[in-house]
Design a protein around this motif. Structure first.
Motif, PDB file in Angstrom:
ATOM      1  N   VAL A   1       0.841  -1.207   0.000  1.00  0.00           N
ATOM      2  CA  VAL A   1       0.000   0.000   0.000  1.00  0.00           C
ATOM      3  C   VAL A   1       0.871   1.250   0.000  1.00  0.00           C
ATOM      4  CG1 VAL A   1      -1.564   1.375   1.415  1.00  0.00           C
ATOM      5  CG2 VAL A   1      -2.052  -1.033   1.027  1.00  0.00           C
ATOM      6  N   LEU A   2       1.854   1.287   0.876  1.00  0.00           N
ATOM      7  CA  LEU A   2       2.748   2.456   0.932  1.00  0.00           C
ATOM      8  C   LEU A   2       3.502   2.618  -0.387  1.00  0.00           C
ATOM      9  CD1 LEU A   2       4.175   2.087   4.552  1.00  0.00           C
ATOM     10  CD2 LEU A   2       2.477   3.734   3.750  1.00  0.00           C
ATOM     11  N   GLY A   3       3.909   1.496  -0.980  1.00  0.00           N
ATOM     12  CA  GLY A   3       4.597   1.578  -2.265  1.00  0.00           C
ATOM     13  C   GLY A   3       3.700   2.113  -3.368  1.00  0.00           C
ATOM     14  N   SER A   4       2.419   1.717  -3.364  1.00  0.00           N
ATOM     15  CA  SER A   4       1.501   2.202  -4.395  1.00  0.00           C
ATOM     16  C   SER A   4       1.253   3.699  -4.247  1.00  0.00           C
ATOM     17  CB  SER A   4       0.180   1.439  -4.325  1.00  0.00           C
ATOM     18  OG  SER A   4      -0.582   1.815  -3.190  1.00  0.00           O
ATOM     19  N   VAL A   5       1.146   4.175  -3.001  1.00  0.00           N
ATOM     20  CA  VAL A   5       0.951   5.612  -2.770  1.00  0.00           C
ATOM     21  C   VAL A   5       2.176   6.387  -3.231  1.00  0.00           C
ATOM     22  CG1 VAL A   5       0.622   7.369  -1.000  1.00  0.00           C
ATOM     23  CG2 VAL A   5      -0.666   5.234  -0.875  1.00  0.00           C
ATOM     24  N   TRP A   6       3.360   5.865  -2.918  1.00  0.00           N
ATOM     25  CA  TRP A   6       4.601   6.518  -3.360  1.00  0.00           C
ATOM     26  C   TRP A   6       4.686   6.543  -4.881  1.00  0.00           C
ATOM     27  CZ3 TRP A   6       8.666   4.440  -6.209  1.00  0.00           C
ATOM     28  CH2 TRP A   6       9.814   5.242  -6.312  1.00  0.00           C
ATOM     29  N   LEU A   7       4.354   5.421  -5.520  1.00  0.00           N
ATOM     30  CA  LEU A   7       4.416   5.351  -6.980  1.00  0.00           C
ATOM     31  C   LEU A   7       3.428   6.307  -7.622  1.00  0.00           C
ATOM     32  CD1 LEU A   7       5.467   3.993  -9.547  1.00  0.00           C
ATOM     33  CD2 LEU A   7       3.740   2.208  -9.239  1.00  0.00           C
ATOM     34  N   ALA A   8       2.217   6.370  -7.094  1.00  0.00           N
ATOM     35  CA  ALA A   8       1.221   7.295  -7.639  1.00  0.00           C
ATOM     36  C   ALA A   8       1.690   8.743  -7.498  1.00  0.00           C
ATOM     37  CB  ALA A   8      -0.120   7.099  -6.941  1.00  0.00           C
ATOM     38  N   GLY A   9       2.320   9.052  -6.364  1.00  0.00           N
ATOM     39  CA  GLY A   9       2.839  10.404  -6.163  1.00  0.00           C
ATOM     40  C   GLY A   9       3.921  10.753  -7.168  1.00  0.00           C
ATOM     41  N   ARG A  10       4.791   9.807  -7.468  1.00  0.00           N
ATOM     42  CA  ARG A  10       5.838  10.037  -8.462  1.00  0.00           C
ATOM     43  C   ARG A  10       5.241  10.286  -9.850  1.00  0.00           C
ATOM     44  NH1 ARG A  10      11.509  10.111  -7.760  1.00  0.00           N
ATOM     45  NH2 ARG A  10      11.679   8.776  -9.598  1.00  0.00           N
ATOM     46  N   ILE A  11       4.208   9.519 -10.176  1.00  0.00           N
ATOM     47  CA  ILE A  11       3.597   9.639 -11.499  1.00  0.00           C
ATOM     48  C   ILE A  11       2.896  10.983 -11.660  1.00  0.00           C
ATOM     49  CG2 ILE A  11       1.773   8.707 -12.986  1.00  0.00           C
ATOM     50  CD1 ILE A  11       2.471   5.945 -11.805  1.00  0.00           C
ATOM     51  N   ASN A  12       2.245  11.447 -10.596  1.00  0.00           N
ATOM     52  CA  ASN A  12       1.442  12.668 -10.683  1.00  0.00           C
ATOM     53  C   ASN A  12       2.198  13.928 -10.290  1.00  0.00           C
ATOM     54  OD1 ASN A  12      -1.457  11.733 -11.291  1.00  0.00           O
ATOM     55  ND2 ASN A  12      -0.847  10.363  -9.640  1.00  0.00           N
ATOM     56  N   ARG A  13       3.468  13.810  -9.981  1.00  0.00           N
ATOM     57  CA  ARG A  13       4.212  14.966  -9.484  1.00  0.00           C
ATOM     58  C   ARG A  13       4.281  16.091 -10.493  1.00  0.00           C
ATOM     59  NH1 ARG A  13       9.637  13.467  -6.591  1.00  0.00           N
ATOM     60  NH2 ARG A  13       8.047  12.535  -5.240  1.00  0.00           N
ATOM     61  N   GLY A  14       4.299  15.736 -11.771  1.00  0.00           N
ATOM     62  CA  GLY A  14       4.437  16.776 -12.787  1.00  0.00           C
ATOM     63  C   GLY A  14       3.151  17.465 -13.171  1.00  0.00           C
ATOM     64  N   GLN A  15       2.036  17.051 -12.577  1.00  0.00           N
ATOM     65  CA  GLN A  15       0.765  17.662 -12.967  1.00  0.00           C
ATOM     66  C   GLN A  15       0.617  19.053 -12.380  1.00  0.00           C
ATOM     67  OE1 GLN A  15      -2.454  15.061 -11.948  1.00  0.00           O
ATOM     68  NE2 GLN A  15      -2.038  13.681 -13.641  1.00  0.00           N
ATOM     69  N   THR A  16      -0.209  19.852 -13.003  1.00  0.00           N
ATOM     70  CA  THR A  16      -0.471  21.203 -12.515  1.00  0.00           C
ATOM     71  C   THR A  16      -1.167  21.152 -11.184  1.00  0.00           C
ATOM     72  OG1 THR A  16      -0.671  21.973 -14.776  1.00  0.00           O
ATOM     73  CG2 THR A  16      -1.562  23.410 -13.076  1.00  0.00           C
ATOM     74  N   ARG A  17      -0.752  21.981 -10.251  1.00  0.00           N
ATOM     75  CA  ARG A  17      -1.290  21.961  -8.907  1.00  0.00           C
ATOM     76  C   ARG A  17      -2.638  22.644  -8.807  1.00  0.00           C
ATOM     77  NH1 ARG A  17       0.883  25.027  -5.611  1.00  0.00           N
ATOM     78  NH2 ARG A  17       0.260  23.947  -3.725  1.00  0.00           N
TER      79      ARG A  17
END
Length: 297
Positions: free
Chosen positions: A269-285
């Motif tokens: 679960v923690l790994g999936s949250v970290w991975l999702a954060g990495r993927i979405n980091r470049g999106q507009t805030r």
């Protein structure tokens, strides 16, 4: 740093929601799910309305009540039906399909790109939740399964539409409107379907105060703020932290066992949250200001 703060505050919401089970089972009077949901939403919404002192304009009333119904009324009612008719692990796993639904709805309603990485992170989180909470030989009840899926779909639609319909008001005001609307819709259901509450003990009052203040007002302010700033695709993976928080609190407070399989699930679960954060980091805030015309369905 501002984005990191947004991430931490948004992630804290499902962590707080993970305390709902232990507070409900240990502090609240049993057998009043709709009343508990109503008392969780309505007082918090009214208090926030007193703080912000702003009511929605007439043209926003329909949207606010629809969002209140999706995020609170229908979601919480379905959640309680699923909890009563399914083992907790099954209900949690079925609810964990919500991030997948959010990704699909965001693609259709917001035009958000649907990447393989985001889908992979959502599936990984679903597997982690299954390992964390699903017990062998769990029984499936058709009505309970349907309720769990309806609840997941309702919350997913609420998440995406909360991003699509952003009124020109602060996040705290938007939170107050939705909590109040959801509580008002829950009130007649609670009064019609459940008996009156018995005299409340100090423990009962403490439980209701926790769920209303932290489990509703503060946590949903962080959640809706995060949806507006980070986007639905970025925040939905944080929902996996709720069952993780519930299991950890059960281990710490109730002395429940945390075996190797559950530990593996927690790490996934923690790994999936970290991975999702990495993927979405470049999106507009933060999206540009919206109008009814640009946000109309």
């Amino acid at each position: 740093m501002p984005r990191q703060l947004d991430v931490v505050l948004t992630a804290s919401a499902p962590v707080i929601w993970g305390s709902t089970y232990i507070v409900t089972s240990q502090l609240l009077p049993p057998g009043y799910p709709l009343t508990a949901a109503m008392l969780r939403a309505l007082p918090a919404g009214l208090i926030l309305l007193l703080v912000v002192r702003q009511l929605p304009e007439r043209r926003w009333l329909g949207r606010v009540f629809l969002l209140g119904a999706l995020n609170f009324t229908l979601f919480w009612a379905a959640l309680f039906v699923a909890a009563y008719r399914l083992p907790g692990g099954v209900a949690a796993v079925l609810g964990a399909v919500q991030p997948l639904i959010v990704l699909l709805l965001a693609r259709g309603w917001l035009g958000t790109p649907l990447s393989r990485g985001a889908l992979g992170a959502a599936v990984l989180g679903l597997v982690g939740v299954a390992l964390l909470v699903l017990q062998p030989h769990a029984k499936l009840d058709p009505l309970g399964v349907g309720a769990a899926l309806i609840g997941a779909g309702s919350m997913a639609a609420g998440v995406v539409l909360t991003r699509r319909w952003q009124p020109p008001v602060p996040a705290l005001t938007f939170t107050a409107w939705q909590l109040t609307a959801g509580g008002l819709l829950l009130a007649p259901l609670a009064f019609a379907l459940e008996p009156a509450l018995p005299p409340l003990s100090v423990r009962n009052i403490a439980g209701f105060l926790w769920l209303g203040l932290f489990g509703a007002a503060i946590s949903y302010f962080f959640w809706f703020r995060g949806i507006a700033r980070l986007g639905p695709a970025a925040v939905t993976s944080f929902g996996f932290l709720s069952p993780l928080s519930a299991v950890v609190l059960g281990w710490l407070v109730l002395g429940e066992r945390l075996g190797r399989v559950q530990t593996l699930g927690a790490l996934i679960v923690l790994g999936s949250v970290w991975l999702a954060g990495r993927i979405n980091r470049g999106q507009t805030r933060i999206a540009p200001p919206t109008t009814p015309e640009t946000r109309a369905l």
